[in-house]
Write a protein that holds these residues in place. Sequence first.
Motif, PDB file in Angstrom:
ATOM      1  N   ASN A  93      15.583  12.913   0.542  1.00  0.00           N
ATOM      2  CA  ASN A  93      15.379  12.224  -0.731  1.00  0.00           C
ATOM      3  C   ASN A  93      16.663  12.247  -1.563  1.00  0.00           C
ATOM      4  O   ASN A  93      16.691  12.778  -2.677  1.00  0.00           O
ATOM      5  N   PRO A  94      17.743  11.681  -1.028  1.00  0.00           N
ATOM      6  CA  PRO A  94      19.030  11.752  -1.734  1.00  0.00           C
ATOM      7  C   PRO A  94      19.017  11.015  -3.066  1.00  0.00           C
ATOM      8  O   PRO A  94      19.780  11.374  -3.976  1.00  0.00           O
ATOM      9  N   ARG A  95      18.153  10.001  -3.212  1.00  0.00           N
ATOM     10  CA  ARG A  95      18.086   9.249  -4.476  1.00  0.00           C
ATOM     11  C   ARG A  95      17.179   9.931  -5.503  1.00  0.00           C
ATOM     12  O   ARG A  95      17.045   9.452  -6.630  1.00  0.00           O
ATOM     13  N   GLN A  96      16.552  11.050  -5.099  1.00  0.00           N
ATOM     14  CA  GLN A  96      15.618  11.768  -5.969  1.00  0.00           C
ATOM     15  C   GLN A  96      14.546  10.825  -6.513  1.00  0.00           C
ATOM     16  O   GLN A  96      14.264  10.767  -7.719  1.00  0.00           O
ATOM     17  N   GLU A  97      13.945  10.099  -5.598  1.00  0.00           N
ATOM     18  CA  GLU A  97      12.889   9.162  -5.935  1.00  0.00           C
ATOM     19  C   GLU A  97      11.564   9.897  -6.113  1.00  0.00           C
ATOM     20  O   GLU A  97      11.130  10.662  -5.239  1.00  0.00           O
ATOM     21  N   ALA A  98      10.887   9.677  -7.215  1.00  0.00           N
ATOM     22  CA  ALA A  98       9.610  10.323  -7.480  1.00  0.00           C
ATOM     23  C   ALA A  98       8.567   9.870  -6.458  1.00  0.00           C
ATOM     24  O   ALA A  98       8.476   8.688  -6.127  1.00  0.00           O
ATOM     25  N   GLY A  99       7.785  10.809  -5.939  1.00  0.00           N
ATOM     26  CA  GLY A  99       6.734  10.501  -4.984  1.00  0.00           C
ATOM     27  C   GLY A  99       7.210  10.334  -3.557  1.00  0.00           C
ATOM     28  O   GLY A  99       6.407  10.124  -2.654  1.00  0.00           O
ATOM     29  N   ARG A 100       8.499  10.440  -3.323  1.00  0.00           N
ATOM     30  CA  ARG A 100       9.056  10.229  -1.986  1.00  0.00           C
ATOM     31  C   ARG A 100       8.816  11.420  -1.041  1.00  0.00           C
ATOM     32  O   ARG A 100       8.468  11.246   0.119  1.00  0.00           O
ATOM     33  N   LEU A 101       8.993  12.662  -1.555  1.00  0.00           N
ATOM     34  CA  LEU A 101       8.999  13.823  -0.677  1.00  0.00           C
ATOM     35  C   LEU A 101       7.937  14.840  -1.077  1.00  0.00           C
ATOM     36  O   LEU A 101       7.867  15.269  -2.229  1.00  0.00           O
ATOM     37  N   THR A 102       7.114  15.227  -0.101  1.00  0.00           N
ATOM     38  CA  THR A 102       6.099  16.255  -0.278  1.00  0.00           C
ATOM     39  C   THR A 102       6.455  17.451   0.593  1.00  0.00           C
ATOM     40  O   THR A 102       6.654  17.305   1.802  1.00  0.00           O
ATOM     41  N   LEU A 103       6.545  18.626  -0.006  1.00  0.00           N
ATOM     42  CA  LEU A 103       6.763  19.860   0.740  1.00  0.00           C
ATOM     43  C   LEU A 103       5.418  20.550   0.929  1.00  0.00           C
ATOM     44  O   LEU A 103       4.747  20.884  -0.042  1.00  0.00           O
ATOM     45  N   ILE A 104       5.029  20.732   2.184  1.00  0.00           N
ATOM     46  CA  ILE A 104       3.722  21.301   2.528  1.00  0.00           C
ATOM     47  C   ILE A 104       3.950  22.726   3.002  1.00  0.00           C
ATOM     48  O   ILE A 104       4.491  22.957   4.080  1.00  0.00           O
ATOM     49  N   GLU A 150       0.830  -1.209   0.000  1.00  0.00           N
ATOM     50  CA  GLU A 150       0.000   0.000   0.000  1.00  0.00           C
ATOM     51  C   GLU A 150       0.865   1.259   0.000  1.00  0.00           C
ATOM     52  O   GLU A 150       0.555   2.232  -0.690  1.00  0.00           O
ATOM     53  N   ILE A 151       1.934   1.232   0.787  1.00  0.00           N
ATOM     54  CA  ILE A 151       2.829   2.383   0.857  1.00  0.00           C
ATOM     55  C   ILE A 151       3.457   2.648  -0.505  1.00  0.00           C
ATOM     56  O   ILE A 151       3.538   3.804  -0.957  1.00  0.00           O
ATOM     57  N   SER A 152       3.881   1.591  -1.187  1.00  0.00           N
ATOM     58  CA  SER A 152       4.480   1.744  -2.517  1.00  0.00           C
ATOM     59  C   SER A 152       3.455   2.244  -3.531  1.00  0.00           C
ATOM     60  O   SER A 152       3.789   3.059  -4.412  1.00  0.00           O
ATOM     61  N   GLU A 153       2.214   1.789  -3.411  1.00  0.00           N
ATOM     62  CA  GLU A 153       1.164   2.278  -4.316  1.00  0.00           C
ATOM     63  C   GLU A 153       0.916   3.768  -4.118  1.00  0.00           C
ATOM     64  O   GLU A 153       0.737   4.515  -5.082  1.00  0.00           O
ATOM     65  N   LEU A 154       0.906   4.200  -2.857  1.00  0.00           N
ATOM     66  CA  LEU A 154       0.713   5.619  -2.589  1.00  0.00           C
ATOM     67  C   LEU A 154       1.864   6.441  -3.163  1.00  0.00           C
ATOM     68  O   LEU A 154       1.657   7.506  -3.754  1.00  0.00           O
ATOM     69  N   LYS A 155       3.068   5.941  -2.993  1.00  0.00           N
ATOM     70  CA  LYS A 155       4.230   6.667  -3.521  1.00  0.00           C
ATOM     71  C   LYS A 155       4.117   6.854  -5.036  1.00  0.00           C
ATOM     72  O   LYS A 155       4.443   7.923  -5.574  1.00  0.00           O
ATOM     73  N   ALA A 156       3.633   5.837  -5.721  1.00  0.00           N
ATOM     74  CA  ALA A 156       3.448   5.946  -7.167  1.00  0.00           C
ATOM     75  C   ALA A 156       2.377   6.970  -7.514  1.00  0.00           C
ATOM     76  O   ALA A 156       2.511   7.738  -8.480  1.00  0.00           O
ATOM     77  N   ALA A 157       1.294   7.000  -6.735  1.00  0.00           N
ATOM     78  CA  ALA A 157       0.234   7.977  -6.974  1.00  0.00           C
ATOM     79  C   ALA A 157       0.739   9.394  -6.728  1.00  0.00           C
ATOM     80  O   ALA A 157       0.391  10.332  -7.459  1.00  0.00           O
ATOM     81  N   LEU A 158       1.555   9.582  -5.692  1.00  0.00           N
ATOM     82  CA  LEU A 158       2.111  10.906  -5.402  1.00  0.00           C
ATOM     83  C   LEU A 158       3.100  11.337  -6.480  1.00  0.00           C
ATOM     84  O   LEU A 158       3.239  12.530  -6.767  1.00  0.00           O
ATOM     85  N   ALA A 159       3.783  10.373  -7.080  1.00  0.00           N
ATOM     86  CA  ALA A 159       4.668  10.698  -8.201  1.00  0.00           C
ATOM     87  C   ALA A 159       3.861  11.268  -9.371  1.00  0.00           C
ATOM     88  O   ALA A 159       4.302  12.199 -10.055  1.00  0.00           O
ATOM     89  N   ASP A 160       2.665  10.725  -9.592  1.00  0.00           N
ATOM     90  CA  ASP A 160       1.775  11.272 -10.624  1.00  0.00           C
ATOM     91  C   ASP A 160       1.336  12.692 -10.268  1.00  0.00           C
ATOM     92  O   ASP A 160       1.287  13.574 -11.122  1.00  0.00           O
ATOM     93  N   ALA A 161       0.989  12.907  -9.007  1.00  0.00           N
ATOM     94  CA  ALA A 161       0.584  14.243  -8.565  1.00  0.00           C
ATOM     95  C   ALA A 161       1.730  15.242  -8.735  1.00  0.00           C
ATOM     96  O   ALA A 161       1.519  16.403  -9.078  1.00  0.00           O
ATOM     97  N   GLN A 162       2.928  14.772  -8.519  1.00  0.00           N
ATOM     98  CA  GLN A 162       4.127  15.597  -8.672  1.00  0.00           C
ATOM     99  C   GLN A 162       4.253  16.136 -10.095  1.00  0.00           C
ATOM    100  O   GLN A 162       4.728  17.258 -10.311  1.00  0.00           O
ATOM    101  N   GLU A 163       3.794  15.346 -11.047  1.00  0.00           N
ATOM    102  CA  GLU A 163       3.866  15.735 -12.455  1.00  0.00           C
ATOM    103  C   GLU A 163       2.582  16.401 -12.951  1.00  0.00           C
ATOM    104  O   GLU A 163       2.457  16.689 -14.135  1.00  0.00           O
ATOM    105  N   GLY A 164       1.624  16.615 -12.053  1.00  0.00           N
ATOM    106  CA  GLY A 164       0.396  17.284 -12.446  1.00  0.00           C
ATOM    107  C   GLY A 164      -0.674  16.370 -12.994  1.00  0.00           C
ATOM    108  O   GLY A 164      -1.713  16.846 -13.468  1.00  0.00           O
ATOM    109  N   ARG A 165      -0.464  15.044 -12.914  1.00  0.00           N
ATOM    110  CA  ARG A 165      -1.437  14.106 -13.465  1.00  0.00           C
ATOM    111  C   ARG A 165      -2.526  13.737 -12.459  1.00  0.00           C
ATOM    112  O   ARG A 165      -3.568  13.204 -12.824  1.00  0.00           O
ATOM    113  N   ARG A 166      -2.278  13.976 -11.177  1.00  0.00           N
ATOM    114  CA  ARG A 166      -3.259  13.773 -10.123  1.00  0.00           C
ATOM    115  C   ARG A 166      -3.184  14.963  -9.170  1.00  0.00           C
ATOM    116  O   ARG A 166      -2.301  15.821  -9.288  1.00  0.00           O
TER     117      ARG A 166
END
Length: 468
Positions: free
Chosen positions: A318-329, A56-72
């Motif tokens: 996020n040293p690996r620059q992984e998509a969906g890993r880090l959200t700045l609020i 579930e955690i990995s699925e959320l990270k993928a969804a947040l990666a989409d949001a990062q690109e403006g797709r969600r």
Amino acid sequence: MSSSSPSKQDVRNEKWSPGIWRNYPALQQPQYRSADGLSAVRDKLATLPPLVTSREISELKAALADAQEGRRFLLHAGDCAERFSDCTTAQIVNRIKVLRQMGLLLAHGLRKPIVKIGRFAGQYAKPRSSDWEERSGARLPSYRGDIVNGSTFDHEAREPEPGRLLDAYAHAAMTMNYTRALAADGLSRFDDPLNWPLDWVERSSKATHYLRTISEVIAQAENPAQGRAAFPYAQDADRIYSSHEALLLEFEEPVTRENANRGGWFNASTHMPWIGLRTNDLDGAHVAYSSGIENPIGVKVGAGTTPASVLQLIERLNPRQEAGRLTLITRMGHSKIAASLPPLLQAVRVTGYKVLWVLDPMHGNTEESSTGFKTRRFEAIHSEIEQAFQIHAAEGVPLGGIHLELTGEHVTECVGGASGIREADLSRAYKTAVDPRLNYEQSLELAMLIGQAANASRNTADLAAVPA
């Protein structure tokens, strides 16, 4: 916790483990009288079944990666601080109802799928500006949330009690269990017209637009096939993830588990923990702990946060620059966002670092009413949202979500909005444990206004791109 923190070079080279935070300054932590009692509770927590799964955690990270690109778009919302007494059928149903309906309204306005994360099933700890509270000459420890102590102003209630960590885990488990059961049963019943009280709409100057919007959303919900063809909101519509501020590290450490199959350590109590503004010090315990888990992480940044410190937080978390890993609020306040947000967006954009930008229009707009209540003005919240969309559009950086404190109950804690709550009304149903929340009606109204603000910013950006 040691008396001195490691050097920055040591931080980079130190082998990570869930207890690494003990080597760093840990702010906002209660002082327990019984070290043995706390140790026994931690040992018990470490044996309990996880509340969420690594999948579930990995699925959320993928969804947040989409949001990062403006797709969600991310809707991250819920209570300021959960109380054990709120773990009831009615409260959980109302919470899911408002998140579900807001998600539908946002999807309608933004024309994209909505990722829904609830501030629940673990949001039991709260940071405080002072370790102590004084009333009528008496001085007691501050209330730090039900996971630490009680809100009643007496010595027994305010004494931090280790057993409350187990109580918090149990209430979080019950909340997650019922939330999953509702999803399995099909959340579409919350879209039934009977579940959309609309009396408040008629009091708004935008009544015609609001009624038309809600009617269109209900029509799509009643005809799912047509709704899916017209709007992509049906994608993962019944999925709601959990989130809480990873504040109490004596709790977070034992619920962090290593997963050999997926590789790495996961906080198994929540899908997305976040770090608050009071604990986001680069060399502090909360950042040290969060740097080693595989969950997506949120970090609050404020009007006083510098571009240099934001870049350092990104590099640390996020040293690996992984998509969906880090959200700045971002939590600036409507009067400060115009000056404070652009430099942060510019600094991160230039580096090419991968982050999801989310707006918190609540915490920078807290004030005290003339009647003595801590409150927030709906108009100030709305203003910060409108400004944020315009600023993000001007900087060419997607605003990927919204972070709100709200409830599905009909409370009177924030003033303004179509429901017409005034300062004189605050005492009528002021129920929050700490900070004021938007009520059900204000939450739905804000969801519609977010769609309008996003469309207005897109139109402005489109006009700016047209050659003279």
